[in-house]
Design a protein around this motif. Structure first.
Motif, PDB file in Angstrom:
ATOM      1  N   ARG A   5       0.995  -1.322   0.135  1.00  0.00           N
ATOM      2  CA  ARG A   5      -0.175  -0.552   0.199  1.00  0.00           C
ATOM      3  C   ARG A   5       0.390   1.208  -0.041  1.00  0.00           C
ATOM      4  NH1 ARG A   5      -3.080   0.695   5.335  1.00  0.00           N
ATOM      5  NH2 ARG A   5      -3.632  -0.984   5.128  1.00  0.00           N
ATOM      6  N   PRO A   6       0.701   2.270  -0.583  1.00  0.00           N
ATOM      7  CA  PRO A   6       1.427   3.384  -0.902  1.00  0.00           C
ATOM      8  C   PRO A   6       1.334   3.836   0.382  1.00  0.00           C
ATOM      9  CG  PRO A   6      -0.563   3.115  -1.741  1.00  0.00           C
ATOM     10  CD  PRO A   6      -0.812   2.085  -1.703  1.00  0.00           C
ATOM     11  N   ALA A   7       1.558   5.312   0.652  1.00  0.00           N
ATOM     12  CA  ALA A   7       2.002   5.853   1.664  1.00  0.00           C
ATOM     13  C   ALA A   7       0.304   7.198   2.297  1.00  0.00           C
ATOM     14  CB  ALA A   7       3.043   7.568   1.931  1.00  0.00           C
ATOM     15  N   SER A   8       0.112   6.359   3.398  1.00  0.00           N
ATOM     16  CA  SER A   8      -0.938   7.567   3.161  1.00  0.00           C
ATOM     17  C   SER A   8      -1.002   9.271   3.417  1.00  0.00           C
ATOM     18  CB  SER A   8      -2.191   7.099   4.447  1.00  0.00           C
ATOM     19  OG  SER A   8      -2.037   6.925   5.395  1.00  0.00           O
ATOM     20  N   ALA A   9      -1.985   9.756   3.472  1.00  0.00           N
ATOM     21  CA  ALA A   9      -2.142  11.353   3.871  1.00  0.00           C
ATOM     22  C   ALA A   9      -1.275  11.457   4.977  1.00  0.00           C
ATOM     23  CB  ALA A   9      -3.434  11.319   3.691  1.00  0.00           C
ATOM     24  N   LEU A 145      -6.623   6.906   4.385  1.00  0.00           N
ATOM     25  CA  LEU A 145      -5.572   8.427   5.753  1.00  0.00           C
ATOM     26  C   LEU A 145      -4.621   7.747   6.774  1.00  0.00           C
ATOM     27  CD1 LEU A 145      -8.974  10.693   5.248  1.00  0.00           C
ATOM     28  CD2 LEU A 145      -6.330  10.758   3.998  1.00  0.00           C
ATOM     29  N   VAL A 146      -5.175   6.640   6.602  1.00  0.00           N
ATOM     30  CA  VAL A 146      -4.782   5.744   8.340  1.00  0.00           C
ATOM     31  C   VAL A 146      -3.280   4.524   8.537  1.00  0.00           C
ATOM     32  CG1 VAL A 146      -4.987   4.972  10.702  1.00  0.00           C
ATOM     33  CG2 VAL A 146      -7.213   5.948   9.575  1.00  0.00           C
ATOM     34  N   PRO A 147      -1.999   4.835   8.687  1.00  0.00           N
ATOM     35  CA  PRO A 147      -1.411   3.975   8.800  1.00  0.00           C
ATOM     36  C   PRO A 147      -1.125   3.004   9.069  1.00  0.00           C
ATOM     37  CG  PRO A 147      -0.722   6.018  10.139  1.00  0.00           C
ATOM     38  CD  PRO A 147      -1.875   6.483   9.284  1.00  0.00           C
ATOM     39  N   VAL A 150      -1.094   2.215  13.022  1.00  0.00           N
ATOM     40  CA  VAL A 150      -2.266   2.626  14.463  1.00  0.00           C
ATOM     41  C   VAL A 150      -3.953   2.234  13.610  1.00  0.00           C
ATOM     42  CG1 VAL A 150      -0.916   4.859  15.386  1.00  0.00           C
ATOM     43  CG2 VAL A 150      -2.787   5.244  13.254  1.00  0.00           C
ATOM     44  N   SER A 151      -3.588   1.406  13.065  1.00  0.00           N
ATOM     45  CA  SER A 151      -4.505   1.009  12.510  1.00  0.00           C
ATOM     46  C   SER A 151      -6.187   0.307  13.712  1.00  0.00           C
ATOM     47  CB  SER A 151      -4.719  -0.250  11.090  1.00  0.00           C
ATOM     48  OG  SER A 151      -3.967  -1.328  11.836  1.00  0.00           O
ATOM     49  N   GLY A 152      -5.372  -0.425  14.556  1.00  0.00           N
ATOM     50  CA  GLY A 152      -6.305  -0.539  15.460  1.00  0.00           C
ATOM     51  C   GLY A 152      -6.928   0.306  16.522  1.00  0.00           C
ATOM     52  N   ARG A 153      -5.948   0.966  16.955  1.00  0.00           N
ATOM     53  CA  ARG A 153      -6.749   1.990  17.392  1.00  0.00           C
ATOM     54  C   ARG A 153      -7.772   3.820  16.309  1.00  0.00           C
ATOM     55  NH1 ARG A 153      -0.503   3.699  19.093  1.00  0.00           N
ATOM     56  NH2 ARG A 153       0.227   2.146  18.213  1.00  0.00           N
ATOM     57  N   SER A 154      -7.548   3.474  15.392  1.00  0.00           N
ATOM     58  CA  SER A 154      -8.041   4.200  14.736  1.00  0.00           C
ATOM     59  C   SER A 154      -9.959   3.568  14.957  1.00  0.00           C
ATOM     60  CB  SER A 154      -8.026   4.252  13.499  1.00  0.00           C
ATOM     61  OG  SER A 154      -7.799   3.064  12.396  1.00  0.00           O
ATOM     62  N   ARG A 155      -9.475   2.220  15.315  1.00  0.00           N
ATOM     63  CA  ARG A 155     -10.693   1.544  14.720  1.00  0.00           C
ATOM     64  C   ARG A 155     -11.675   1.551  16.499  1.00  0.00           C
ATOM     65  NH1 ARG A 155     -12.854   2.008  10.033  1.00  0.00           N
ATOM     66  NH2 ARG A 155     -14.373   0.548  11.230  1.00  0.00           N
ATOM     67  N   THR A 156     -10.438   2.046  17.278  1.00  0.00           N
ATOM     68  CA  THR A 156     -10.847   2.018  18.809  1.00  0.00           C
ATOM     69  C   THR A 156     -11.298   3.070  18.092  1.00  0.00           C
ATOM     70  OG1 THR A 156      -9.332   1.106  19.309  1.00  0.00           O
ATOM     71  CG2 THR A 156     -10.037   2.698  21.257  1.00  0.00           C
ATOM     72  N   ALA A 157     -11.273   4.907  18.199  1.00  0.00           N
ATOM     73  CA  ALA A 157     -11.918   5.895  17.882  1.00  0.00           C
ATOM     74  C   ALA A 157     -13.107   5.836  17.370  1.00  0.00           C
ATOM     75  CB  ALA A 157     -10.847   6.704  17.758  1.00  0.00           C
ATOM     76  N   ALA A 158     -13.795   4.698  16.351  1.00  0.00           N
ATOM     77  CA  ALA A 158     -14.260   4.648  15.231  1.00  0.00           C
ATOM     78  C   ALA A 158     -15.576   3.716  16.212  1.00  0.00           C
ATOM     79  CB  ALA A 158     -13.831   3.644  13.974  1.00  0.00           C
ATOM     80  N   SER A 159     -14.711   2.724  16.877  1.00  0.00           N
ATOM     81  CA  SER A 159     -15.523   2.637  17.373  1.00  0.00           C
ATOM     82  C   SER A 159     -16.423   3.038  18.539  1.00  0.00           C
ATOM     83  CB  SER A 159     -15.059   1.137  18.429  1.00  0.00           C
ATOM     84  OG  SER A 159     -15.195  -0.452  17.159  1.00  0.00           O
ATOM     85  N   ALA A 160     -16.104   3.497  19.351  1.00  0.00           N
ATOM     86  CA  ALA A 160     -16.359   4.371  20.445  1.00  0.00           C
ATOM     87  C   ALA A 160     -17.347   5.490  20.001  1.00  0.00           C
ATOM     88  CB  ALA A 160     -14.793   5.904  20.849  1.00  0.00           C
ATOM     89  N   TRP A 161     -17.641   6.043  18.816  1.00  0.00           N
ATOM     90  CA  TRP A 161     -18.679   6.857  18.259  1.00  0.00           C
ATOM     91  C   TRP A 161     -19.804   5.514  18.546  1.00  0.00           C
ATOM     92  CZ3 TRP A 161     -19.479  11.273  18.593  1.00  0.00           C
ATOM     93  CH2 TRP A 161     -18.384  12.415  18.970  1.00  0.00           C
ATOM     94  N   ARG A 162     -19.609   4.055  17.421  1.00  0.00           N
ATOM     95  CA  ARG A 162     -20.440   3.581  17.041  1.00  0.00           C
ATOM     96  C   ARG A 162     -21.141   2.965  18.847  1.00  0.00           C
ATOM     97  NH1 ARG A 162     -16.541   0.669  15.126  1.00  0.00           N
ATOM     98  NH2 ARG A 162     -17.282   1.598  12.626  1.00  0.00           N
ATOM     99  N   PHE A 163     -20.362   2.405  19.526  1.00  0.00           N
ATOM    100  CA  PHE A 163     -20.999   2.183  20.853  1.00  0.00           C
ATOM    101  C   PHE A 163     -21.826   2.916  21.177  1.00  0.00           C
ATOM    102  CE2 PHE A 163     -17.179  -1.400  21.070  1.00  0.00           C
ATOM    103  CZ  PHE A 163     -17.767  -1.689  19.932  1.00  0.00           C
ATOM    104  N   MET A 346      -7.803  -4.226   7.050  1.00  0.00           N
ATOM    105  CA  MET A 346      -6.588  -2.953   6.435  1.00  0.00           C
ATOM    106  C   MET A 346      -5.224  -3.167   6.614  1.00  0.00           C
ATOM    107  SD  MET A 346      -8.596   0.047   8.736  1.00  0.00           S
ATOM    108  CE  MET A 346      -6.314   1.447   8.791  1.00  0.00           C
ATOM    109  N   ARG A 347      -4.686  -4.414   7.440  1.00  0.00           N
ATOM    110  CA  ARG A 347      -3.202  -4.731   8.046  1.00  0.00           C
ATOM    111  C   ARG A 347      -3.102  -5.496   6.983  1.00  0.00           C
ATOM    112  NH1 ARG A 347      -0.877  -2.917  12.675  1.00  0.00           N
ATOM    113  NH2 ARG A 347       0.397  -4.877  12.389  1.00  0.00           N
TER     114      ARG A 347
END
Length: 427
Positions: A5-9, A145-147, A150-163, A346-347
């Motif tokens: 995968r190329p570098a993300s933003a 956008l997410v490297p 921190v892919s797991g932590r990005s989903r933690t943030a999303a799951s905080a909203w989802r839950f 993602m990984r």
């Protein structure tokens, strides 16, 4: 296998620290739409069965709620086929999200009209289409956008909203329905609008970031078929189907299990059971993504699936206060599974087809969402003589529990195979 995968933003941003405050703020803003989408989907799939129970049986209820799964199979494929070919920049993906967001809002407003059950069902169907049309380009923004670090932590943030949306629907939704049925759908429509506005603001600085284009002749179904042939991707997709089969079967019938099967009140479910579920989810969110980023996603997912599946089967074997008290444990394990499933994908991605990958992920979710309510509905309908004490509803646990447990050997066997060729936990 190392990712190509190329570098993300975010890789190119000024703050590359995975624990940086600016990055956490970005991840929270990126996950903001999950609140409204989760609130709306949970309210529709959880409380619609109680509104239909008086005029239809469990099988019909399963068919109606299973409409989510049908939309989840068809819509992501159609949108995903266009996603990578049409989206040349991050801004293009965002424009697609903004284009389909009104469809989801219209579905919620139709459900809020409260004119007749048929109108509510049509509103739910429109929302299901809008929901998956929205999520297909939205989820593709994560690998854009997410490297990986921190892919797991990005989903933690999303799951905080989802839950938060899940808890709001399970706990607050029941009370809103008692006060005024349209209120819950009006609140969620507003949440979808606000979450989309936050997303647009967060992604705006990266809107000109260019995405890899599909090579000549590489469009159509080819990227999706190529991804399915990747063993690491296939494992996550099959496990995701099993997890969502259990989740959607549970969401569709858990209120009926307590109200019809055990003779409890809806207030008991909203005031006791669902808060225990929320407690378990809150307990796992702060650390699940960080641990998975460090030790690997699949071993964490396998352990969580074992605990989650055992808890579901245990609920069918005993209805004691002790089993209810253990609800946070099973709910926490379920939270880990539903938090890390997409970051595990993602990984595992071998290339640049993020739109195709998000479409496949949603198809696997949709297949599980379709199968879960249908299988549980059939099981409850035919199992009345086997479980007379609960009017057949105990059958639910012996469908969804084994489905979750099936994911455990799948994840562990694949992990052992991976370790023969790579030292990376998630490759």
């Amino acid at each position: 296998m190392p990712s190509s995968r190329p570098a993300s933003a975010r890789d190119a941003s000024a703050d590359g620290s995975p624990g940086g405050r600016d990055q956490w703020a970005f991840l929270l803003e990126l996950g903001a739409p999950a609140f409204g989408m989760s609130f709306a989907l949970t309210a529709l799939t959880t409380y619609l069965p109680t509104l239909l129970a008086a005029s239809s049986g469990p099988l019909v209820t399963g068919l109606v709620v299973g409409g989510e799964g049908l939309a989840g199979i068809v819509v992501p494929v159609l949108v995903g086929l266009l996603n990578d070919r049409w989206a040349g920049t991050v801004g293009d993906r965002l424009r697609l999200v903004l284009l389909v967001a009104p469809v989801a809002v219209v579905g919620l407003l139709l459900a809020a009209l409260d004119v007749a059950p048929a109108v509510i069902i049509v509103g739910a169907a429109v929302y299901f289409v809008g929901h998956f049309a929205y999520l297909t380009p939205y989820e593709a923004l994560y690998p854009d956008l997410v490297p990986d670090a921190v892919s797991g932590r990005s989903r933690t943030a999303a799951s905080a909203w989802r839950f938060a949306g899940l808890g709001g629907a399970l706990i607050g939704g029941g009370f809103l329905l008692d006060l005024w049925e349209p209120a819950v759908f009006l609140v969620t429509a507003l949440a979808v609008v606000v979450g989309t506005a936050v997303l647009a603001s967060a992604v705006r600085p990266y809107r000109h970031h260019r995405l890899p284009r599909s090579p000549p002749g590489g469009g159509g179904l080819r990227p999706m078929l190529a991804l399915v042939r990747e063993p690491g991707v296939a494992v996550v997709l099959v496990a995701t189907l099993l997890w969502n089969l259990a989740l959607q079967g549970l969401k569709a019938f858990v209120v009926l299990f307590f109200v019809v099967g055990l003779g409890r009140s809806a207030s008991f479910v909203s005031g006791v059971v669902f808060p225990l579920v929320a407690l378990g989810l809150v307990a796992v969110l702060p650390w699940a993504g960080r641990v998975a980023d460090r030790v690997g996603h699949r071993p964490v997912l396998a352990a969580a699936s074992a605990v989650y599946g055992a808890g579901l089967v245990g609920a069918g074997l005993s209805h004691s206060a002790w089993m209810i008290a253990l609800t946070p444990v099973a709910a926490g394990a379920a939270g880990i599974v539903m938090t890390l499933n997409y970051s595990a994908l993602m990984r595992a991605l071998p290339g640049e087809h993020h739109g195709a990958a998000s479409g496949l992920f949603l198809v696997s979710r949709g297949a599980g969402s379709l199968a879960g309510p249908l299988l549980v509905g059939v099981a409850v309908s035919v199992a009345g003589p086997l479980f007379p004490a609960t009017n057949g509803y105990d059958a639910m646990w012996f469908v969804i529990g084994p489905a979750v447990l099936l994911a455990v050997p799948l994840l562990l066997v694949r992990r052992r195979s991976d370790e023969e060729g790579s030292e990376e936990p998630d490759r």
